[in-house]
Scaffold this active site. Sequence first.
Site, short mmCIF file in Angstrom:
data_model
loop_
_atom_site.label_atom_id
_atom_site.label_comp_id
_atom_site.label_asym_id
_atom_site.label_seq_id
_atom_site.Cartn_x
_atom_site.Cartn_y
_atom_site.Cartn_z
N HIS A 7 -36.41 -31.77 61.52
CA HIS A 7 -37.52 -31.88 60.58
C HIS A 7 -38.32 -33.15 60.82
O HIS A 7 -37.85 -34.11 61.42
CB HIS A 7 -37.00 -31.85 59.13
CG HIS A 7 -36.11 -33.01 58.80
ND1 HIS A 7 -36.59 -34.27 58.51
CD2 HIS A 7 -34.77 -33.09 58.71
CE1 HIS A 7 -35.59 -35.09 58.26
NE2 HIS A 7 -34.45 -34.39 58.38
N GLU A 80 -28.31 -29.65 55.98
CA GLU A 80 -27.74 -30.86 56.55
C GLU A 80 -26.29 -31.01 56.09
O GLU A 80 -25.88 -30.46 55.06
CB GLU A 80 -28.55 -32.08 56.12
CG GLU A 80 -28.05 -33.43 56.62
CD GLU A 80 -27.92 -33.57 58.13
OE1 GLU A 80 -27.18 -32.78 58.74
OE2 GLU A 80 -28.52 -34.51 58.68
#
Length: 183
Positions: A7, A80
Amino acid sequence: MLYIMRHGKTDWNAVHKLQGKTDVPLSGEGREMVEKAGRLYRDTHFDVCFCSPLIRARETAEIILRGRNIPIIEDVRLEEMGFGVCEGTTDFTENPDNPIHLLFRAPETYVTPAEGGESLAELFERTGAFLREAAEPLLRQGKDVLIVGHGAMNASIICQIRQIPLKDFWSVKMKNAELLRLC
C-alpha cells in the site's frame, strides 16, 4: 504472473508507527505515490486483484486500477499481521522491552506473539491458505494476479514463494507503493 504491491504511505508510516490491523488511511503523500505507480504500471496486465480489506490497501488497489475493468476482491487473509497491544508504538525496533522487538530483530525467534497479536506461524498459515486456495488456481489457468497488501503480510507471501528462511524475513520488505513480480 503473480504480482504483489505494498500500500501507499500513511501518516503512521511517516512517523514509523506500527500499524498492523489498525485501519489507517493513505496520507496525501501516499495517494500521490500510488497515483504515480498507477501511471507507471498502467500497461501491466492484471486479470484480477486481491487486496486486504484495510482501507490503506483497498484505496491503493482502487487508485492503481482506476479506469481499468479489473475486479478487486477483498480477502481478510491479506490483512496485515496483527501486532496486538504494540500497534501504535514507535520503539519496536530499538526497545528490547517492547513485546514485539524480537519480530524485527530476530524473526526466527518470535514464536509467542504480543498480547492480542499474531505469530509468524499464524501469519504464514493464513497467507499460505490464500495462495493455495485463491491465487494458485488462477495462476494455473494462466491468469495474471495482483495482490495489494502490507509490509509483513507481503513478506510472508514472498518468503513462501521464494523459499526464504524466516531469519531473512525482513530482507524482502517492500517500499510503499512498490510492485514486485513474484512468478
